[in-house]
Design an enzyme around this catalytic site. Structure first.
Site, PDB file in Angstrom:
ATOM      1  CB  VAL A  58      -4.505  -3.110  13.159  1.00 25.27           C
ATOM      2  CG1 VAL A  58      -4.328  -4.257  12.190  1.00 25.27           C
ATOM      3  CG2 VAL A  58      -3.549  -1.964  12.875  1.00 25.27           C
ATOM      4  CB  SER A 136      12.179  -2.124  14.286  1.00 21.39           C
ATOM      5  OG  SER A 136      13.144  -1.442  13.518  1.00 21.39           O
ATOM      6  CE1 TYR A 149       8.385   1.638  12.558  1.00 19.09           C
ATOM      7  CE2 TYR A 149      10.780   1.759  12.627  1.00 19.09           C
ATOM      8  CZ  TYR A 149       9.622   1.074  12.299  1.00 19.09           C
ATOM      9  OH  TYR A 149       9.704  -0.169  11.701  1.00 19.09           O
ATOM     10  CB  ALA A 150      12.917   4.504  18.000  1.00 14.85           C
ATOM     11  CB  SER A 152       5.737   2.759  18.308  1.00 20.03           C
ATOM     12  OG  SER A 152       6.447   2.567  17.093  1.00 20.03           O
ATOM     13  CE  LYS A 153       7.688  -1.379  14.256  1.00 21.05           C
ATOM     14  NZ  LYS A 153       6.829  -2.518  13.911  1.00 21.05           N
ATOM     15  CB  ILE A 182      13.130  -5.375   4.969  1.00 23.34           C
ATOM     16  CG1 ILE A 182      13.713  -5.886   6.303  1.00 23.34           C
ATOM     17  CG2 ILE A 182      12.602  -6.537   4.120  1.00 23.34           C
ATOM     18  CD1 ILE A 182      14.902  -6.813   6.212  1.00 23.34           C
TER      19      ILE A 182
HETATM   20  P1  NAD Z   1       4.646  -2.307   4.464  1.00 26.62           P
HETATM   21  O1  NAD Z   1       4.348  -0.845   4.471  1.00 26.62           O
HETATM   22  O2  NAD Z   1       4.687  -3.018   3.171  1.00 26.62           O
HETATM   23  O3  NAD Z   1       3.628  -3.095   5.395  1.00 26.62           O
HETATM   24  C1  NAD Z   1       2.940  -2.519   6.466  1.00 26.62           C
HETATM   25  C2  NAD Z   1       1.499  -2.920   6.346  1.00 26.62           C
HETATM   26  O4  NAD Z   1       0.770  -2.454   7.481  1.00 26.62           O
HETATM   27  C3  NAD Z   1       0.832  -2.307   5.096  1.00 26.62           C
HETATM   28  O5  NAD Z   1       0.154  -3.322   4.376  1.00 26.62           O
HETATM   29  C4  NAD Z   1      -0.156  -1.321   5.682  1.00 26.62           C
HETATM   30  O6  NAD Z   1      -1.313  -1.127   4.906  1.00 26.62           O
HETATM   31  C5  NAD Z   1      -0.477  -1.992   7.023  1.00 26.62           C
HETATM   32  N1  NAD Z   1      -1.097  -1.053   7.953  1.00 26.62           N
HETATM   33  C6  NAD Z   1      -0.617   0.146   8.372  1.00 26.62           C
HETATM   34  N2  NAD Z   1      -1.507   0.732   9.186  1.00 26.62           N
HETATM   35  C7  NAD Z   1      -2.574  -0.102   9.279  1.00 26.62           C
HETATM   36  C8  NAD Z   1      -3.817  -0.051   9.953  1.00 26.62           C
HETATM   37  N3  NAD Z   1      -4.165   1.003  10.703  1.00 26.62           N
HETATM   38  N4  NAD Z   1      -4.668  -1.100   9.838  1.00 26.62           N
HETATM   39  C9  NAD Z   1      -4.337  -2.175   9.072  1.00 26.62           C
HETATM   40  N5  NAD Z   1      -3.176  -2.285   8.397  1.00 26.62           N
HETATM   41  C10 NAD Z   1      -2.308  -1.254   8.503  1.00 26.62           C
HETATM   42  O7  NAD Z   1       6.031  -2.442   5.212  1.00 26.62           O
HETATM   43  P2  NAD Z   1       6.807  -3.726   5.771  1.00 26.62           P
HETATM   44  O8  NAD Z   1       8.227  -3.401   5.669  1.00 26.62           O
HETATM   45  O9  NAD Z   1       6.299  -4.978   5.177  1.00 26.62           O
HETATM   46  O10 NAD Z   1       6.428  -3.652   7.318  1.00 26.62           O
HETATM   47  C11 NAD Z   1       5.945  -4.774   8.059  1.00 26.62           C
HETATM   48  C12 NAD Z   1       6.392  -4.624   9.502  1.00 26.62           C
HETATM   49  O11 NAD Z   1       7.818  -4.757   9.565  1.00 26.62           O
HETATM   50  C13 NAD Z   1       6.058  -3.260  10.121  1.00 26.62           C
HETATM   51  O12 NAD Z   1       5.597  -3.453  11.436  1.00 26.62           O
HETATM   52  C14 NAD Z   1       7.403  -2.552  10.124  1.00 26.62           C
HETATM   53  O13 NAD Z   1       7.485  -1.577  11.131  1.00 26.62           O
HETATM   54  C15 NAD Z   1       8.344  -3.707  10.353  1.00 26.62           C
HETATM   55  N6  NAD Z   1       9.725  -3.413   9.935  1.00 26.62           N
HETATM   56  C16 NAD Z   1      10.023  -3.150   8.625  1.00 26.62           C
HETATM   57  C17 NAD Z   1      11.341  -2.832   8.289  1.00 26.62           C
HETATM   58  C18 NAD Z   1      11.748  -2.528   6.870  1.00 26.62           C
HETATM   59  O14 NAD Z   1      12.922  -2.173   6.640  1.00 26.62           O
HETATM   60  N7  NAD Z   1      10.875  -2.643   5.875  1.00 26.62           N
HETATM   61  C19 NAD Z   1      12.326  -2.793   9.279  1.00 26.62           C
HETATM   62  C20 NAD Z   1      11.982  -3.084  10.592  1.00 26.62           C
HETATM   63  C21 NAD Z   1      10.670  -3.385  10.909  1.00 26.62           C
END
Ligand code: NAD
Length: 241
Positions: A58, A136, A149-150, A152-153, A182
């Site tokens: 991405v 987030s 991270y914060a 960016s979000k 999560i």
């Molecule tokens: P995850 O790590 O399973 O999913 C993140 C995905 O993004 C992975 O498949 C990874 O390969 C992909 N990714 C990262 N860099 C990339 C790149 N350069 N190009 C293409 N793909 C890329 O984690 P998740 O929890 O499913 O996260 C999904 C979203 O939810 C994220 O944006 C995360 O910040 C957000 N989020 C998650 C939580 C949590 O507690 N898990 C909380 C708040 C927000």
């Protein structure tokens, strides 16, 4: 809820993106599966009939543009974008290098900006569309030890609200979901004590599941949320209270 809608999901190879792809497909959508891990994407495609794999990074502008060329070439009306790809850095402020911050911004914010720009060009032709950003709770409330991270979000939340104002007249809605804690590969590395500490602060006393988040995303992509835009909606079991 999503019959015949064509929806692009980034970060589809794991966690929330993976589950969102399955739920969208179960609700009748055609899903463009974007991610870097071809094997996991192919495994996901086996579970979903109506899907096209788009393996790319991405952060690579040319690859992202090429993916949208492929989407346009299908000739199908493009309805939805889920900016789910993300990375989370746990690092104290003093130990965070500027290159780390830039990586967080590139994956979590800049990529969503670019995808939204390209997606909205396709959506505004039909004067209909829905963009959902994975924001987030951390971007809304801040988090010690996660400043990059914060940052960016929070920027992603700003993008969400501003874009909703700009695209509203064209009937393109832009919303964010703000997950709490999560259970996905992103949080797998937390030690049990650290996990329990966060669960203790969560009103519903558990981690969320990818399905908890995906259900909200599907709702925001669907007509059932037709009059909702510019919102950052918490799905955090009460962690933000
Ligand atoms: P995850 O790590 O399973 O999913 C993140 C995905 O993004 C992975 O498949 C990874 O390969 C992909 N990714 C990262 N860099 C990339 C790149 N350069 N190009 C293409 N793909 C890329 O984690 P998740 O929890 O499913 O996260 C999904 C979203 O939810 C994220 O944006 C995360 O910040 C957000 N989020 C998650 C939580 C949590 O507690 N898990 C909380 C708040 C927000």
């Amino acid at each position: 809820m999503l019959n015949d809608k064509h929806i692009l999901i980034t970060g589809a190879s794991s966690g929330i993106g993976f589950e969102t792809a399955i739920q969208c497909a179960n609700q009748g959508a055609f899903v463009y599966l974007a991610g870097r891990n071809q094997d996991r994407l192919a495994a996901l495609q086996k579970r979903i009939k109506n899907a096209l794999l788009l393996p790319y990074d991405v952060c690579d502008e040319q690859q992202v543009k090429q993916a949208f060329v492929q989407i346009k070439q299908t000739g199908k009306p493009f309805h939805g974008l889920v900016n789910c790809a993300g990375v989370m850095l746990d690092a104290g402020f003093a130990m965070t290098r500027i290159s780390d911050l830039q990586q967080q911004l590139n994956v979590n914010t800049v990529s969503a900006y670019l995808h939204s720009q390209l997606a909205s060009r396709l959506m505004t032709r039909k004067r209909e569309g829905s963009i959902v950003n994975l924001c987030s709770i951390v971007g809304e409330q801040g988090s010690a030890g996660q400043t990059a991270y914060a940052t960016s979000k929070s920027a992603l939340s700003g993008l969400t609200r501003s874009l909703s104002k700009e695209l509203g007249k064209l009937n393109v809605r832009v919303n964010g979901v703000a997950p709490g804690f999560i259970d996905t590969p992103m949080t797998n590395g937390y030690e049990d004590a650290a996990k329990q500490n966060i669960i203790d602060k969560t009103a519903l006393s558990r981690m969320g599941t990818p399905s908890d988040v995906a259900q909200l995303i599907c709702f925001l992509l669907s007509k059932q949320s037709n009059f909702i835009t510019g919102q950052i909606i918490g799905v955090d079991g009460g962690l933000s209270l």
